[in-house]
Design a protein around this motif. Structure first.
Motif, short mmCIF file in Angstrom:
data_model
loop_
_atom_site.label_atom_id
_atom_site.label_comp_id
_atom_site.label_asym_id
_atom_site.label_seq_id
_atom_site.Cartn_x
_atom_site.Cartn_y
_atom_site.Cartn_z
N THR A 1 0.58 -1.20 -0.07
CA THR A 1 -0.05 -0.09 0.12
C THR A 1 0.89 1.29 0.07
N ARG A 2 0.38 2.06 -0.86
CA ARG A 2 1.19 3.29 -0.94
C ARG A 2 0.10 4.73 -0.38
N PHE A 3 0.98 5.48 0.37
CA PHE A 3 0.03 6.53 0.85
C PHE A 3 0.42 8.11 0.39
N GLY A 4 -0.52 8.95 0.17
CA GLY A 4 -0.11 10.31 -0.27
C GLY A 4 -0.03 10.99 0.93
N ASN A 5 -0.46 12.46 0.77
CA ASN A 5 -0.41 13.47 1.71
C ASN A 5 -1.21 12.78 2.89
N TYR A 6 -0.66 13.36 4.14
CA TYR A 6 -1.66 13.14 5.16
C TYR A 6 -1.74 14.32 6.36
N ILE A 7 -2.49 14.34 7.27
CA ILE A 7 -2.46 15.52 8.00
C ILE A 7 -1.79 15.05 9.21
N SER A 8 -0.88 15.85 10.04
CA SER A 8 -0.33 15.62 11.02
C SER A 8 -0.61 16.84 11.97
N GLU A 9 -1.11 16.68 13.44
CA GLU A 9 -1.06 17.85 14.39
C GLU A 9 0.14 18.16 14.75
N VAL A 10 0.83 19.13 14.84
CA VAL A 10 1.88 19.45 15.40
C VAL A 10 1.71 20.79 16.29
N SER A 11 0.74 20.76 16.99
CA SER A 11 0.45 22.03 17.98
C SER A 11 1.53 21.77 19.22
N GLU A 12 1.66 23.04 19.80
CA GLU A 12 2.57 23.02 20.71
C GLU A 12 1.84 23.71 21.87
N GLN A 13 2.04 23.16 23.03
CA GLN A 13 1.15 23.63 24.27
C GLN A 13 1.88 24.97 24.89
N LYS A 14 3.07 25.17 24.41
CA LYS A 14 3.86 26.43 24.99
C LYS A 14 3.19 27.60 24.13
N ASN A 15 2.67 27.35 22.97
CA ASN A 15 1.93 28.54 22.19
C ASN A 15 0.64 28.91 22.76
N ASN A 16 0.11 28.22 23.70
CA ASN A 16 -1.24 28.35 24.27
C ASN A 16 -1.06 28.79 25.80
N TYR A 17 -1.67 29.99 26.03
CA TYR A 17 -1.35 30.54 27.22
C TYR A 17 -2.77 31.18 27.87
N ASP A 18 -2.89 31.34 29.14
CA ASP A 18 -3.89 32.24 29.76
C ASP A 18 -3.19 33.38 30.79
N GLY A 19 -3.71 34.45 30.86
CA GLY A 19 -3.10 35.38 31.61
C GLY A 19 -4.08 36.33 32.25
N ASP A 20 -3.71 37.06 33.38
CA ASP A 20 -4.59 37.86 34.12
C ASP A 20 -3.92 38.95 34.80
N GLN A 21 -4.48 40.08 34.79
CA GLN A 21 -4.00 41.23 35.32
C GLN A 21 -4.92 41.91 36.22
N GLN A 22 -4.46 42.40 37.52
CA GLN A 22 -5.27 43.16 38.27
C GLN A 22 -4.62 44.63 38.86
N ILE A 23 -4.92 45.50 38.52
CA ILE A 23 -4.40 47.02 38.91
C ILE A 23 -5.41 47.62 39.88
N GLY A 24 -4.96 47.86 40.92
CA GLY A 24 -5.68 48.59 42.20
C GLY A 24 -4.98 49.80 42.54
#
Length: 340
Positions: A251-274
């Motif tokens: 069997t021969r395969f053509g193009n295929y999708i591979s997920e290469v997401s990196e967790q370090k590119n996803n983030y949460d931030g919060d800021q409080q200034i009183g």
């Protein structure tokens, strides 16, 4: 939109060099299509002469479709002067912001003519890139009658030089809460001139979330031959048709999708200034006025990647911010101000 643009990068390499070296130079074409709509509502209510309450609402939404094509020399990645690169970008970006603000102004005569101003704002913004696509390839040019012409058999995707065809899915959400309160008490100084004591506070709370998923189109038995439609076609993806299977049972395969997401590119931030402040406006004479006070700000900032191996970024600052001004009225329409 434009068709005859030029995009380039020059760097001073090495640092001891006396001039810039060309790293990339390409022709550039770009087209966009935009849509924008929104609305604004303001309303004010005055239940009594000394009291006023208002509300503002703002909503904006925009969308932008963009296509871009660049081709030229990229000597940093493709040092062979006969090799050219092509890169394409297709994107759609949607942005949305909505803001709701309540405000008020009041004068309380029984409380030494105390003046109160306040506001409370709630802002939500969002950016969505549901399918950002990049596709880069290269080819060789040959001299045909003194004209550099692409070699039709030289088109390929070289993953050692740049990324595979990639699709990004991104979202960015931010929510703000902004509260302010200002109080002012008028009084008369020793010679009867009107003076004021002012004090108040503010609070800002901001939350920020960014998420990204990234997918690359990997190549197995499929070669790019300057035909994007065929390269991305269903018959060229996944398990290839039987006619491409040169050996029975292999069997021969053509193009295929591979997920290469990196967790370090996803983030949460919060800021409080009183913050809180106190100040005074005090005329020394009819022509000299002193304005001074101090403000304290407490800032808390946290940014954490979804990659738990990375430490969160944090700020925890307390700042005193004093200020003083002396204003001298030279003539009726001219002031001289000294400030620190």
């Amino acid at each position: 939109a434009y068709e005859n643009g030029v995009s380039g990068i020059w760097k001073r390499v090495p640092q001891s060099a006396q001039s810039l070296n060309q790293e990339r130079l390409a022709s550039d074409a770009r087209g966009t299509e935009d849509a924008l709509w929104g609305g604004l509502l303001n309303a004010t209510f005055r239940p009594a002469p000394a009291h006023e309450i208002g509300v503002n609402f703002l909503y904006n939404r925009s969308g932008e479709k963009m296509a871009r094509f660049q081709t030229g020399e990229w000597l940093a990645a493709l040092p062979d002067e006969d090799v050219r690169y092509e890169t394409r970008v297709l994107s759609f970006t949607e942005r949305e912001i909505q803001s709701l603000q309540f405000r008020g102004k009041h004068v309380f005569a029984p409380l030494a003519n105390l003046e109160v101003e306040w506001s409370a704002a709630f802002i939500a913004s969002k950016q969505d890139e549901p399918d950002l696509r990049f596709f880069t390839n290269q080819y060789q040019v040959v001299d045909v009658g003194g004209v550099l012409t692409p070699d039709p058999d030289s088109y390929r995707i070289a993953l050692s030089n740049y990324s595979a065809p990639t699709r990004y899915f991104r979202t960015l959400d931010e929510n703000n809460r902004d509260l302010k309160l200002d109080l002012s008490i008028p009084f008369s100084q020793w010679s009867g001139l009107t003076s004021r004591i002012k004090f108040g506070g503010a609070y800002l709370d901001k939350n920020h979330t960014f998420r990204e998923r990234r997918f690359e189109l990997q190549q197995d038995m499929t070669a790019y031959q300057n035909d994007p439609d065929f390269f991305f076609s269903p018959e060229n993806t996944g398990v290839l048709p039987i006619e491409f299977q040169t050996f029975p049972g292999f069997t021969r395969f053509g193009n295929y999708i591979s997920e290469v997401s990196e967790q370090k590119n996803n983030y949460d931030g919060d800021q409080q200034i009183g913050a809180g402040y106190a100040m005074v406006e005090l005329p020394i004479t009819r022509r000299v006025k002193l304005v001074g006070g101090a403000r304290i700000e407490a800032t808390r900032l946290n940014v954490a990647s979804q990659d738990t191996s990375l430490s969160a970024g944090r700020l925890n600052n307390n700042d005193w911010l004093p200020s003083s001004n002396i204003v001298y009225q030279v003539v009726d329409n001219m002031n001289l101000r000294l400030a620190y």
